[in-house]
Enzyme design. Structure first.
Site, PDB file in Angstrom:
ATOM      1  N   GLU A  35      -9.443  -0.422  -1.815  1.00  0.00           N
ATOM      2  CA  GLU A  35      -9.456   0.732  -1.607  1.00  0.00           C
ATOM      3  C   GLU A  35      -9.326   1.801  -2.848  1.00  0.00           C
ATOM      4  O   GLU A  35      -9.774   2.948  -2.591  1.00  0.00           O
ATOM      5  CB  GLU A  35      -8.071   1.089  -1.148  1.00  0.00           C
ATOM      6  CG  GLU A  35      -8.107   0.154   0.382  1.00  0.00           C
ATOM      7  CD  GLU A  35      -6.796  -0.598   1.095  1.00  0.00           C
ATOM      8  OE1 GLU A  35      -5.854  -0.244   0.398  1.00  0.00           O
ATOM      9  OE2 GLU A  35      -6.638  -1.394   2.207  1.00  0.00           O
ATOM     10  N   GLU A  49     -11.031 -10.596  -1.119  1.00  0.00           N
ATOM     11  CA  GLU A  49     -11.344 -10.010  -0.364  1.00  0.00           C
ATOM     12  C   GLU A  49     -12.249  -9.057  -0.111  1.00  0.00           C
ATOM     13  O   GLU A  49     -12.618  -8.436  -0.523  1.00  0.00           O
ATOM     14  CB  GLU A  49      -9.813  -8.761  -0.581  1.00  0.00           C
ATOM     15  CG  GLU A  49      -8.507  -9.539  -1.022  1.00  0.00           C
ATOM     16  CD  GLU A  49      -7.896  -8.003  -1.109  1.00  0.00           C
ATOM     17  OE1 GLU A  49      -6.407  -8.521  -0.535  1.00  0.00           O
ATOM     18  OE2 GLU A  49      -7.709  -6.955  -1.429  1.00  0.00           O
ATOM     19  N   GLY A 108      -7.370  -4.936   6.482  1.00  0.00           N
ATOM     20  CA  GLY A 108      -6.618  -3.858   7.983  1.00  0.00           C
ATOM     21  C   GLY A 108      -7.812  -4.428   8.287  1.00  0.00           C
ATOM     22  O   GLY A 108      -7.192  -2.721   9.734  1.00  0.00           O
ATOM     23  N   LYS A 128       0.775  -1.150  -0.104  1.00  0.00           N
ATOM     24  CA  LYS A 128       0.024  -0.050  -0.097  1.00  0.00           C
ATOM     25  C   LYS A 128       1.128   1.241   0.601  1.00  0.00           C
ATOM     26  O   LYS A 128       2.436   1.473  -0.635  1.00  0.00           O
ATOM     27  CB  LYS A 128      -0.806  -0.413   1.883  1.00  0.00           C
ATOM     28  CG  LYS A 128      -1.969  -1.310   1.176  1.00  0.00           C
ATOM     29  CD  LYS A 128      -2.665  -1.360   1.877  1.00  0.00           C
ATOM     30  CE  LYS A 128      -3.407  -2.738   2.528  1.00  0.00           C
ATOM     31  NZ  LYS A 128      -5.071  -2.795   3.164  1.00  0.00           N
TER      32      LYS A 128
HETATM   33  C1  PEP Z   1      -5.346  -5.895   1.347  1.00  0.00           C
HETATM   34  O1  PEP Z   1      -4.239  -4.987   1.393  1.00  0.00           O
HETATM   35  O2  PEP Z   1      -5.307  -6.700   0.389  1.00  0.00           O
HETATM   36  C2  PEP Z   1      -5.208  -6.782   2.771  1.00  0.00           C
HETATM   37  C3  PEP Z   1      -5.437  -7.875   1.835  1.00  0.00           C
HETATM   38  O3  PEP Z   1      -5.056  -6.189   3.329  1.00  0.00           O
HETATM   39  P1  PEP Z   1      -4.407  -6.619   5.177  1.00  0.00           P
HETATM   40  O4  PEP Z   1      -4.086  -7.548   5.053  1.00  0.00           O
HETATM   41  O5  PEP Z   1      -3.893  -5.571   5.965  1.00  0.00           O
HETATM   42  O6  PEP Z   1      -5.424  -6.948   5.325  1.00  0.00           O
END
Ligand code: PEP
Length: 256
Positions: free
Chosen positions: A100, A170, A176, A13
């Site tokens: 995001e 996801e 996060g 990120k």
């Molecule tokens: C991501 O950014 O794709 C993600 C899954 O973040 P995190 O592992 O921090 O939840």
């Protein structure tokens, strides 16, 4: 049963300056060593791609990815980066449609479709992200949400294109947040995604495609999640910023 090589990608990120990125990659190279039981991909921010690319050039088992790209080849798109620019830095993968990007930069399924098309045309391997929000999960709308994201995001593609794509499931509520889908929940969803793909593409390519799980993956939960039959890897955010932790995820989860 088909043997799908696991793929673990680290999404840094908007973290790490060039100097910090170099230090992290040096540690990762040392920690990971020659391990090649899984495909390993690092996705630093644009400003660190060049530095990371240089460090990875003699390292065959760790590949470079980007977190985003623009769909046009070049032109008046202030602040954007094209696939060709990424290729010049030896980038091989690109994350498309991360939640995001969808949330803060208003990317929709049509954007995802255009970017994926441009990535494939430049011979970058797209990691196409899909996932439902918490209200969508709780109201049992997740199946139709994912179906639409896949149908619209992959519109116009055939088996040939799909074979070069990686899907990252996801759940937005797990990114996060420290909350993770249970292995059973994630497996059920991955099976659903594979089933949807089999209705739009051939059963053979749907069986071959790799589907990563992402959302608060860490050392403690990676092995259990990645031991599920339809979970073919992980897209790791926060936990990929630490060399030891990320290496532990890769090695624990992928050692046969
Ligand atoms: C991501 O950014 O794709 C993600 C899954 O973040 P995190 O592992 O921090 O939840």
């Amino acid at each position: 049963m088909i043997n799908r090589k696991k793929i673990i990608a680290g999404n840094w990120k908007m973290n790490k300056t060039q100097a910090e990125a170099r230090a992290l990659v040096e540690d990762l190279i040392r920690e990971i060593g020659k391990f090649d039981e899984a495909e390993i991909v690092l996705c630093p921010p644009f400003t660190a791609l060049s530095a990371v690319s240089e460090l990875l050039s003699p390292v065959p088992n760790i590949r470079l990815g980007a977190q985003n790209m623009h769909e046009a080849a070049s032109g008046a798109y202030t602040g954007e980066i094209s696939a060709t620019m990424l290729r010049e830095l030896y980038v091989r993968y690109v994350i498309i449609g991360h939640s995001e990007r969808r949330q803060y930069f208003h990317e929709d399924n049509a954007t995802v479709n255009r970017k994926t098309k441009a990535a494939l045309a430049a011979e970058l391997r797209p990691i196409v992200c899909v996932g439902e929000t918490l209200p969508e999960r709780e109201s049992d709308k997740w199946k139709s949400v994912l179906e639409t994201q896949l149908r619209e995001g992959l519109a116009g593609f055939g088996d040939k294109e799909l074979a070069d794509i990686i899907i990252a499931y996801e759940p937005v509520w797990a990114i996060g947040t420290g909350k993770t889908a249970t292995p059973a929940q994630a497996e059920e969803t991955h099976q659903w995604i594979r089933k949807v793909l089999a209705t739009h593409f051939s059963a053979a390519v749907a069986e071959r495609i790799r589907i990563q799980y992402g959302g608060s993956v860490k050392t403690e939960n990676a092995k259990e999640l990645l031991s599920m039959p339809d979970i073919d890897g992980a897209l790791v955010g926060g936990a990929s910023l630490d060399a030891r932790g990320f290496t532990a995820i890769i090695k624990n989860a992928c050692l046969k």
